[in-house]
Design a protein around this motif. Structure first.
Motif, PDB file in Angstrom:
ATOM      1  N   HIS A   8      -9.124   4.263 -27.417  1.00 21.97           N
ATOM      2  CA  HIS A   8      -9.610   3.524 -26.262  1.00 21.97           C
ATOM      3  C   HIS A   8     -10.091   4.484 -25.186  1.00 21.97           C
ATOM      4  N   ALA A   9     -11.062   4.016 -24.443  1.00 26.00           N
ATOM      5  CA  ALA A   9     -11.588   4.752 -23.303  1.00 26.00           C
ATOM      6  C   ALA A   9     -12.072   3.714 -22.303  1.00 26.00           C
ATOM      7  N   ASN A  10     -12.245   4.167 -21.063  1.00 24.16           N
ATOM      8  CA  ASN A  10     -12.733   3.272 -20.024  1.00 24.16           C
ATOM      9  C   ASN A  10     -13.947   3.930 -19.395  1.00 24.16           C
ATOM     10  N   HIS A  11     -15.033   3.177 -19.315  1.00 25.63           N
ATOM     11  CA  HIS A  11     -16.257   3.688 -18.716  1.00 25.63           C
ATOM     12  C   HIS A  11     -16.705   2.692 -17.651  1.00 25.63           C
ATOM     13  N   GLU A  12     -16.427   3.034 -16.392  1.00 25.51           N
ATOM     14  CA  GLU A  12     -16.808   2.200 -15.252  1.00 25.51           C
ATOM     15  C   GLU A  12     -16.304   0.763 -15.397  1.00 25.51           C
ATOM     16  N   GLY A  13     -15.046   0.614 -15.808  1.00 25.18           N
ATOM     17  CA  GLY A  13     -14.428  -0.702 -15.930  1.00 25.18           C
ATOM     18  C   GLY A  13     -14.645  -1.392 -17.262  1.00 25.18           C
ATOM     19  N   VAL A  14     -15.471  -0.804 -18.120  1.00 24.25           N
ATOM     20  CA  VAL A  14     -15.690  -1.358 -19.449  1.00 24.25           C
ATOM     21  C   VAL A  14     -14.789  -0.599 -20.417  1.00 24.25           C
ATOM     22  N   VAL A  15     -13.906  -1.340 -21.069  1.00 24.96           N
ATOM     23  CA  VAL A  15     -12.993  -0.745 -22.042  1.00 24.96           C
ATOM     24  C   VAL A  15     -13.723  -0.643 -23.376  1.00 24.96           C
ATOM     25  N   VAL A  16     -13.752   0.551 -23.916  1.00 17.97           N
ATOM     26  CA  VAL A  16     -14.348   0.776 -25.229  1.00 17.97           C
ATOM     27  C   VAL A  16     -13.207   0.983 -26.206  1.00 17.97           C
ATOM     28  N   LEU A  17     -13.155   0.125 -27.218  1.00 21.97           N
ATOM     29  CA  LEU A  17     -12.162   0.243 -28.287  1.00 21.97           C
ATOM     30  C   LEU A  17     -12.877   0.685 -29.548  1.00 21.97           C
ATOM     31  N   ARG A  18     -12.447   1.799 -30.101  1.00 17.85           N
ATOM     32  CA  ARG A  18     -13.059   2.343 -31.311  1.00 17.85           C
ATOM     33  C   ARG A  18     -12.045   2.236 -32.444  1.00 17.85           C
ATOM     34  N   PHE A  19     -12.375   1.425 -33.450  1.00 16.77           N
ATOM     35  CA  PHE A  19     -11.511   1.204 -34.605  1.00 16.77           C
ATOM     36  C   PHE A  19     -11.955   2.164 -35.707  1.00 16.77           C
ATOM     37  N   VAL A  20     -11.041   3.009 -36.145  1.00 22.94           N
ATOM     38  CA  VAL A  20     -11.370   4.047 -37.115  1.00 22.94           C
ATOM     39  C   VAL A  20     -10.490   3.897 -38.350  1.00 22.94           C
ATOM     40  N   GLY A  21     -11.132   3.891 -39.524  1.00 21.33           N
ATOM     41  CA  GLY A  21     -10.388   3.808 -40.776  1.00 21.33           C
ATOM     42  C   GLY A  21     -10.085   2.373 -41.158  1.00 21.33           C
ATOM     43  N   ASP A  22      -8.928   2.193 -41.768  1.00 18.34           N
ATOM     44  CA  ASP A  22      -8.503   0.891 -42.277  1.00 18.34           C
ATOM     45  C   ASP A  22      -7.600   0.232 -41.228  1.00 18.34           C
ATOM     46  N   ILE A  23      -8.086  -0.810 -40.591  1.00 24.57           N
ATOM     47  CA  ILE A  23      -7.394  -1.453 -39.471  1.00 24.57           C
ATOM     48  C   ILE A  23      -6.609  -2.650 -40.005  1.00 24.57           C
ATOM     49  N   ARG A  24      -5.277  -2.543 -39.959  1.00 19.38           N
ATOM     50  CA  ARG A  24      -4.403  -3.557 -40.546  1.00 19.38           C
ATOM     51  C   ARG A  24      -3.400  -4.076 -39.522  1.00 19.38           C
ATOM     52  N   TYR A  25      -2.703  -5.122 -39.917  1.00 12.09           N
ATOM     53  CA  TYR A  25      -1.821  -5.884 -39.041  1.00 12.09           C
ATOM     54  C   TYR A  25      -0.745  -5.049 -38.350  1.00 12.09           C
ATOM     55  N   MET A  26      -0.334  -3.933 -38.918  1.00 13.83           N
ATOM     56  CA  MET A  26       0.697  -3.121 -38.272  1.00 13.83           C
ATOM     57  C   MET A  26       0.213  -2.522 -36.952  1.00 13.83           C
ATOM     58  N   LEU A  27      -1.108  -2.447 -36.763  1.00 13.65           N
ATOM     59  CA  LEU A  27      -1.662  -1.960 -35.498  1.00 13.65           C
ATOM     60  C   LEU A  27      -1.756  -3.072 -34.453  1.00 13.65           C
ATOM     61  N   ALA A  28      -1.595  -4.319 -34.880  1.00 13.60           N
ATOM     62  CA  ALA A  28      -1.820  -5.468 -34.006  1.00 13.60           C
ATOM     63  C   ALA A  28      -0.898  -5.522 -32.785  1.00 13.60           C
ATOM     64  N   PRO A  29       0.412  -5.306 -32.914  1.00 11.69           N
ATOM     65  CA  PRO A  29       1.253  -5.373 -31.711  1.00 11.69           C
ATOM     66  C   PRO A  29       0.869  -4.349 -30.645  1.00 11.69           C
ATOM     67  N   ALA A  30       0.538  -3.143 -31.060  1.00  5.74           N
ATOM     68  CA  ALA A  30       0.120  -2.122 -30.090  1.00  5.74           C
ATOM     69  C   ALA A  30      -1.187  -2.533 -29.414  1.00  5.74           C
ATOM     70  N   LEU A  31      -2.109  -3.078 -30.178  1.00  7.56           N
ATOM     71  CA  LEU A  31      -3.373  -3.543 -29.616  1.00  7.56           C
ATOM     72  C   LEU A  31      -3.123  -4.695 -28.646  1.00  7.56           C
TER      73      LEU A  31
END
Length: 165
Positions: A8-31
């Protein structure tokens, strides 16, 4: 497939989320936790979701993306852009009806500078189950196809979470 991460990054109030690789449910709570924090920030102007480095993404994470779009809509904010130049990922996005709540573009994402990986943290089974349930309920609201596709998943998750506090 590569193990997944979300930057994640923030550019002038716009949050950019970059999903890299295999994105699965175990990442969901952190997101989910990250998004709760982002929505509580007064300067939030929008989101850009970058899927150009995504190898695969499951329905739970797609449901969380749909929840972002719904929250933006409720707050009268502009539609979110999903950037994806991956044909197979775009097919999944379209099949789930995400084109109804996102602008899907195939161009590149502007560089944002320093990105940080979402902190995974500890997640108990109850939190994970509630996150899965919310994500799939949101997907069901997008169209009839999803309603039928995820009806049993949601029913099962509702039974599992009914006894949890």
């Amino acid at each position: 497939m590569n193990s997944g991460s979300i930057l994640h990054a923030n550019h002038e109030g716009v949050v950019v989320l970059r999903f890299v690789g295999d994105i699965r449910y175990m990442l969901a709570p952190a997101l989910d936790r990250f998004l709760d924090g982002a929505f509580s920030e007064p300067g939030l102007a929008g989101f850009v979701i970058d899927l150009t480095g995504t190898d695969g993404i499951d329905s739970t994470c797609l449901g969380i993306l749909a929840r972002i779009a719904k929250r933006m809509e409720i707050h009268g904010r502009p539609r979110i852009s999903i950037v994806s130049n991956r044909v197979e990922i775009n097919e999944v996005l379209l099949s789930m009806g995400l084109d109804e709540v996102f602008e899907i573009v195939t161009s590149s994402v502007p560089e944002t500078g320093n990105s940080q990986e979402l902190a995974a943290g500890e997640t108990d089974d109850a939190t994970l189950a509630r996150t899965l349930l919310k994500a799939h309920r949101t997907l069901m609201t997008l169209n009839e196809h999803n309603r039928e596709l995820f009806r049993e998943v949601v029913s099962t998750l509702e039974r599992e979470t009914a006894g949890q506090s």
